[in-house]
Design an enzyme around this catalytic site. Structure first.
Site, PDB file in Angstrom:
ATOM      1  N   THR A 150       0.825  -1.217   0.000  1.00 14.88           N
ATOM      2  CA  THR A 150       0.000   0.000   0.000  1.00 14.88           C
ATOM      3  C   THR A 150       0.856   1.264   0.000  1.00 14.88           C
ATOM      4  O   THR A 150       1.886   1.308   0.663  1.00 14.88           O
ATOM      5  CB  THR A 150      -0.916  -0.002   1.230  1.00 14.88           C
ATOM      6  OG1 THR A 150      -1.735  -1.170   1.192  1.00 14.88           O
ATOM      7  CG2 THR A 150      -1.806   1.231   1.283  1.00 14.88           C
ATOM      8  N   GLY A 189       2.645  -2.762   8.218  1.00 16.38           N
ATOM      9  CA  GLY A 189       2.996  -2.958   9.619  1.00 16.38           C
ATOM     10  C   GLY A 189       4.505  -3.182   9.758  1.00 16.38           C
ATOM     11  O   GLY A 189       5.121  -3.815   8.914  1.00 16.38           O
ATOM     12  N   GLU A 407      -6.200  -6.020   3.880  1.00 18.10           N
ATOM     13  CA  GLU A 407      -6.233  -7.244   3.061  1.00 18.10           C
ATOM     14  C   GLU A 407      -7.343  -7.183   2.026  1.00 18.10           C
ATOM     15  O   GLU A 407      -7.870  -8.197   1.616  1.00 18.10           O
ATOM     16  CB  GLU A 407      -6.370  -8.466   3.948  1.00 18.10           C
ATOM     17  CG  GLU A 407      -5.427  -9.575   3.524  1.00 18.10           C
ATOM     18  CD  GLU A 407      -4.002  -9.096   3.309  1.00 18.10           C
ATOM     19  OE1 GLU A 407      -3.337  -8.794   4.309  1.00 18.10           O
ATOM     20  OE2 GLU A 407      -3.589  -8.984   2.158  1.00 18.10           O
TER      21      GLU A 407
END
Ligand SMILES: CCCCCCCCCCCCCCC/C=C/C(=O)SCCNC(=O)CCNC(=O)[C@H](O)C(C)(C)COP(=O)(O)OP(=O)(O)OC[C@H]1O[C@@H](n2cnc3c(N)ncnc32)[C@H](O)[C@@H]1OP(=O)(O)O
Ligand code: FAD
Length: 634
Positions: A150, A189, A407
């Site tokens: 992303t 993350g 997701e």
């Protein structure tokens, strides 16, 4: 003298004369008696370690201190993983499945992406040589990775990602670059402070041509100093294309361009289990609390009743209780499909790929959205105490609602499901999990409200709504609309069709599992009641779909409503015994409202006492701000 173990008298009464073997349900949910033993051993192994406990509640720490404390525990957890008597990988799998991670790492696991996406990306997309080079290093935690896809400007539309990887045939290297601010990787993350490597998804350019998004292994930080490597902010050098399609300078197309999306499919499958684990926690907390909490007056002059005795409370909590079984069984089916499809893909057989994509999108979107709604209902069912941070509802809600976005944002996934359904229905081919779309639904259109009859109604709704959506697309086409406009103008119908398909899969999984399962009569009885309650609940919630696509009548609906409330009353006496069957330890629930012994009020009081604000009678801010105000005679 052994200390008398306190048990709230109401909970104690709820647990008397349980008509079924709770352990049998525990084993069913764990995947067998041996798995239960393994899970309990792992729980003892992890939860008995004093160093993994929080010295102070996390909510009272600063952002940086929270990160440091979570990283401390995550690293300790990794050592325990490596030393685990059950072996690293089985322990990791059990850790992920049991929701144990969040029992220890309450604010989030800085190393989760390493295991949930980085290693799966290497395993699913790396060449044999690349796996030989990196997998051992990753499993030994000699590198910490993340999955950087992303960007600030794009998360959904992967074909729009801006990060570029340009192949230089002279040096046989890839130059990765972020050509604009919106190309900056954003959200991955562990990317900010923890990971020193990343699988980076970038548009591959070779010989001036864009070959679409591909995964690249990129070192982010120096392995010794952890300093970002030179130019890491907006220019990355020396990445390696994972599952390289560059052979001697020439790009060789993969058998299917979507194989580079495989890691996301894996996580969508894992997310179904994860949100179900979180929903089980929320239902356990709310159910036990609702049997401890006495409030108001049911029968004039009587003692205040347990709030669980209100039909309104049963209507809040018993559908989510039933959903935990429905989603678990569906997630198990999806996991089995994932393994079959993956094994086939490794042999070059891609036939099941569309089914896997369609079903993983459908179940991830359905389970995450339904779980988020149900967790919020569980929180509300606990009144003011459900709003407290220590109830654990805010954290559980944050975890399940995040899954509605990450997701694959759910709406986008529903539209992917619809694309697959429309194609299967129109081409009348393929469709392992949508066989009902191939050929006409046989048999009379009369409605019977038996379990089988209700499943038939779900099937009629699923196929009927696809046909309604196709009719809309064809109508737009006849009006001369371009296919992409027709698709956009039919989105509402397409999403309804996708959701009906997902619900049918969950309903059939539940019903079929009860038919196939080797269950004792008492367990079969209570699970059948939950199954019937759940499929009627969803039908009543979506009755419009069924009126539109079947001969359902008002009388049928009134009959189903009566059956629904009868089932609420029938299941009510077993609510606590059912959540006890989840076998969730107090440390995993992490909530004074849901503790096994029901000692709610004392635990709430003890939690409140931990607040820094309760360490003194008058906080220093009084003298700085409030006292001057009080004296200021505004
Ligand atoms: C030790 C501690 C452990 C603790 C662990 C605890 C457990 C916790 C578990 C859960 C934690 C999870 C954390 C995750 C954190 C989050 C990570 C992320 O969010 S990663 C980024 C995710 N991003 C996305 O999902 C992006 C979504 N977008 C897409 O996938 C794609 O853009 C799209 C599918 C929406 C569209 O792709 P596009 O290329 O535009 O394809 P088309 O729509 O044109 O379709 C063409 C064709 O391809 C088929 N297709 C599409 N995708 C797939 C696929 N994945 N597999 C197979 N086929 C695919 C599609 O059906 C079309 O087929 P056709 O036959 O032509 O109709
Ligand atoms: C907690 C969390 C953790 C994350 N971790 C990671 C990570 O580790 N690695 C990583 O790479 N990413 C990660 N992400 C990012 C995540 O994958 C994206 O946020 C997600 O894919 C949604 O994309 P987006 O943010 O671009 O939303 P957008 O797509 O911009 O969504 C905005 C709106 O546009 C709508 N929309 C978009 N496209 C369409 C369409 N075709 N048709 C109809 N409506 C459309 C959406 O439905 C939504 O309503 C994480 C996100 C969160 C919240």
């Amino acid at each position: 003298m052994s200390k008398e173990i306190y048990e709230n008298p109401d909970l104690k009464k709820e647990r008397q004369n349980c008509p079924f073997n709770k352990e049998e349900i525990t084993h069913l949910l764990d995947g067998g008696k041996e798995k239960t033993i393994e899970r309990k051993q792992l729980e003892n192994y992890i939860l008995s370690d004093e160093q993994l406990k929080d010295a102070v509640p996390m909510e009272y720490l600063s952002h940086a201190d929270k990160y440091a404390e979570e990283l401390r525990k995550a690293c300790l957890l990794m050592h325990k993983l490596a030393d685990s008597p059950a072996g690293q990988v089985p322990t990791l799998r059990a850790l992920m499945g049991a929701g144990l991670g969040s029992a220890v790492l309450k604010e989030g696991n800085p190393l989760a992406l390493h295991y949930v996406m980085f290693i799966p990306a290497l395993m699913g997309q790396g060449t044999i040589d690349q796996q030989a080079k990196w997998l051992e290093k990753a499993y030994n935690l000699n590198m910490i990775g993340t999955y950087a896809q992303t960007e600030l400007g794009h998360g959904t539309f992967l074909r729009g990602l801006e990060t570029r990887a340009t192949y230089d045939p002279k040096t046989q290297e890839f130059i990765l670059e972020s050509p604009s601010l919106t190309a900056y990787k954003w959200w991955p993350g562990s990317l900010g402070k923890t990971a020193n490597y990343a699988v980076v998804m970038a548009q591959l350019y070779t010989k001036g041509k864009c070959e679409g998004t591909h995964p690249f292994m990129v070192q982010l930080r120096d392995e010794e100093t952890h300093e970002p490597l030179p130019g890491i902010v907006n220019m990355w050098l020396n990445p390696v294309c994972i599952s390289s399609y560059i052979h001697y300078g020439t790009y060789v197309k993969p058998t299917n361009s979507k194989l580079s999306y495989a890691t996301m499919v894996f996580v969508r499958v894992v997310v179904c289990q994860d949100v179900t684990t979180n929903l089980r926690k929320a239902v356990t907390i709310a159910t036990r609390y609702s049997c401890v909490r006495r409030q108001s007056e049911l029968k004039p002059g009587d003692r205040e009743p347990q709030v669980m005795d209100y039909q309104a409370q049963q209507n809040k909590l018993l559908p989510p209780l039933a959903a935990t079984f429905a989603f678990q069984l569906a997630a198990d089916h999806l996991w089995n499909l994932y393994h079959t499809a993956n094994n086939n893909i490794e042999q070059g057989d891609l036939e099941l790929l569309p089914d896997l994509h369609g079903l993983s999108c459908a179940l991830k979107a359905l389970c995450s959205s339904e779980a988020a709604n149900f967790v919020e209902v569980c929180r509300q069912s606990c009144g003011g105490h459900g709003y407290m941070s220590c109830s654990n509802f805010p954290r559980i809600y944050g975890q399940v609602t995040a899954a509605e976005t990450y997701e694959g944002e759910n709406t986008v996934l529903w539209l992917q499901v619809a694309r697959y359904l429309v194609k299967t229905r129109k081409e009348q081919s393929g469709g392992l999990s949508v066989k009902y779309l191939i050929g006409e639904e046989k048999g009379p259109k009369t409605v019977d409200t038996t379990l089988e009859g209700i499943v038939k109604l779900y099937r009629r709704a699923a196929v009927g709504l696809v046909d309604v959506a196709i009719a809309e697309l064809d109508k737009s086409g006849r009006k001369g609309e371009a296919p992409h406009d027709a698709w956009n103008h039919a989105a509402v119908y397409l999403i309804k069709a996708a959701q009906a398909h997902a619900r049918l899969f969950v309903v059939e999984s539940f019903v079929d599992s009860l038919k196939e399962g080797k269950l004792s009569a008492p367990v079969r009885t209570v699970l059948s009641q939950l199954c019937e309650l759940f499929i009627i609940y969803w039908l009543l919630e979506r009755s419009g779909d069924f009126f539109l696509c079947s001969n359902l009548t008002k009388q049928d609906l009134l009959l189903l409503n009566s059956k629904y409330v009868e089932l609420l009353a029938a299941i009510r006496p077993q609510a606590v015994n059912l959540v006890d069957s989840f076998d969730l330890r107090d440390e995993v629930l992490n909530s004074p409202l849901g503790c096994w012994d029901g000692n709610v009020y004392q635990r709430l009081f003890d939690e409140a006492a931990k607040s820094p604000l309760n360490q003194s009678n008058v906080h220093e801010s009084f003298h700085k701000y409030l006292k001057p105000l009080l004296k200021s005679n505004l």
